[in-house]
Design a protein around this motif. Sequence first.
Motif, mmCIF file in Angstrom:
data_model
loop_
_atom_site.group_PDB
_atom_site.id
_atom_site.type_symbol
_atom_site.label_atom_id
_atom_site.label_comp_id
_atom_site.label_asym_id
_atom_site.label_seq_id
_atom_site.Cartn_x
_atom_site.Cartn_y
_atom_site.Cartn_z
ATOM 1 N N VAL A 13 4.550 6.988 1.512
ATOM 2 C CA VAL A 13 5.491 7.856 0.805
ATOM 3 C C VAL A 13 4.817 9.154 0.373
ATOM 4 O O VAL A 13 5.411 10.235 0.443
ATOM 5 N N ARG A 14 3.553 9.080 -0.042
ATOM 6 C CA ARG A 14 2.831 10.269 -0.517
ATOM 7 C C ARG A 14 2.653 11.303 0.595
ATOM 8 O O ARG A 14 2.537 12.497 0.320
ATOM 9 N N ASP A 15 2.606 10.843 1.847
ATOM 10 C CA ASP A 15 2.386 11.747 2.973
ATOM 11 C C ASP A 15 3.674 12.386 3.480
ATOM 12 O O ASP A 15 3.625 13.324 4.275
ATOM 13 N N VAL A 16 4.805 11.860 3.037
ATOM 14 C CA VAL A 16 6.092 12.343 3.556
ATOM 15 C C VAL A 16 6.811 13.242 2.554
ATOM 16 O O VAL A 16 7.306 14.316 2.911
ATOM 17 N N PHE A 17 6.857 12.815 1.291
ATOM 18 C CA PHE A 17 7.648 13.514 0.290
ATOM 19 C C PHE A 17 6.768 14.272 -0.699
ATOM 20 O O PHE A 17 5.622 13.899 -0.943
ATOM 21 N N VAL A 64 0.821 -1.218 0.000
ATOM 22 C CA VAL A 64 0.000 0.000 0.000
ATOM 23 C C VAL A 64 0.861 1.278 0.000
ATOM 24 O O VAL A 64 0.319 2.385 0.069
ATOM 25 N N GLY A 65 2.148 1.119 -0.089
ATOM 26 C CA GLY A 65 3.022 2.293 -0.194
ATOM 27 C C GLY A 65 3.597 2.780 1.116
ATOM 28 O O GLY A 65 4.180 3.874 1.168
ATOM 29 N N LYS A 66 3.471 1.994 2.197
ATOM 30 C CA LYS A 66 4.054 2.377 3.483
ATOM 31 C C LYS A 66 5.478 1.846 3.595
ATOM 32 O O LYS A 66 5.763 0.704 3.193
ATOM 33 N N THR A 67 6.357 2.667 4.136
ATOM 34 C CA THR A 67 7.781 2.320 4.212
ATOM 35 C C THR A 67 8.014 1.201 5.220
ATOM 36 O O THR A 67 7.562 1.276 6.372
ATOM 37 N N ILE A 68 8.752 0.170 4.774
ATOM 38 C CA ILE A 68 9.111 -0.937 5.665
ATOM 39 C C ILE A 68 10.621 -1.076 5.836
ATOM 40 O O ILE A 68 11.075 -1.670 6.810
ATOM 41 N N ILE A 69 11.385 -0.519 4.917
ATOM 42 C CA ILE A 69 12.852 -0.492 5.046
ATOM 43 C C ILE A 69 13.332 0.908 4.662
ATOM 44 O O ILE A 69 12.928 1.447 3.623
#
Length: 480
Positions: A74-78, A48-53
């Motif tokens: 990623v969309r919420d951070v960058f 779903v696009g959430k960072t795991i590493i």
Amino acid sequence: MGGLLCQIILRYDNGEVLNLLSKQAIALKLYEEIIERVGVGIHAVDHVGKTIIYNKKMREMEAMNEEDVLHKNVRDVFQFQENQSSTLLQSLEHGEEVVNVKQTYFNNRGVEITTVNNTFPLKIDGEICAAVEIATDVTKMERLVRRNLKQTKTEFTFSHIIGKSSELLEVISLAKRATRTNSNVLIIGETGTGKELFAQSIHAESDRANAPFITQNCAALPDSLIEAILFGTTKGAFTGAIDSPGLFEQAGGGTLLLDELNSLNITLQSKLLRVLQERKVRRIGGTKEFPIDVRVIATINEDPIDAIANNRLRKDLYYRLAVVTLFIPPLRERITDIEILVEDFIKKYNQLFNLNVQGISNEVLQFFEFHNWPGNVRELEHVIEASLNLINHESMIEFHHLPYQYRKNETKKANVVPVFSQPNNTENTTLADQLALFEKQYIQQLLQKNHYHITNTAKELGISRQSLQYRMKRLNIKVN
């Protein structure tokens, strides 16, 4: 992973289970350490696009902490440039590899970052469950290229060169003659003498004035980076390499100033020589050669004879560049320029600081005329700026206004001004005449002491070989 462990427990006794679990823990720890310590950025997201590493190198490149990114979308951070999206999310959504793609984006504080990415989706049983990105940081290179591209116009012309000494006027005259041709120019001078001022002036009054003027300091960057910036790169030449023109191509039709050329690696100097000889440049990793139309002006901050002798400058490159050679004399060799330079700097900083300083005292002028000025004109300007910062309502710069290090050094001397013997020729009454006579006598004495060896005499005088030869010519000193 849980199902596999259940099968192991059913098959083996407790000792074997513990042993296998221990091996798995070691392997997991090893993978974590490799990801954390590897020299490229690694960023992985789930389905779903959430960072795991999010490894250490990636955190350094993006100037962010682990908690800023991990387990967040990623969309919420960058933020990404207009008409661009995350290469990581593209690979996740479309299930395609993204290879050697340059991407510019912004972190959560709005800081711009540029990377070259290799991104690929991870599939299990045909389903995309994650995506991994391996990134190389090219932010510094991107900024340098942009800065160089912006520098397409010169700020200075010959009218900005301040001085009236015969030594300086002779160099200006030679430089003006060099504007008529496209020959390479080598400018020799100590730090702070105004080498770039001359280079910009030559470009501004040449027929290349409307074309780019690009400057690159050869001492400012590591060899690998300076080579890529000068000659350009070809996609795939090395990790993160993209198709990018170098400065020789970017300066097409104009002038390329290579500052502090003697700091450039000898191997790179041989590549530079080839470009100058063939008037063609080949990008790193490429086979195609691009014709160039560039005038090269190079500067060095030491005697080229010494640079060649100490393997800091190739002799053949020196001869290729030194078609026109300008030797800018240090400030201590043109003391008649000091007063006019001081006036110009005071005027400049009066406007900046909203002051009304009229000049300097005789004591300060005397000190300036006998100071060695290792930083030359740049040092003099800094002294004036520092002195004006210490002024309250006075109209003149006095000795106590000078920076502390200058006042401290002078208090250690018995006299600020050296004592000269009275010249035999009583007609020489001006300071300039007396100094010229003393200079001639002193050089003659040291020449005799060194058995008329020019290099050794110049070394003892603390000046370059060319400077000594110039002085000997000016003072009509002949060596039998």
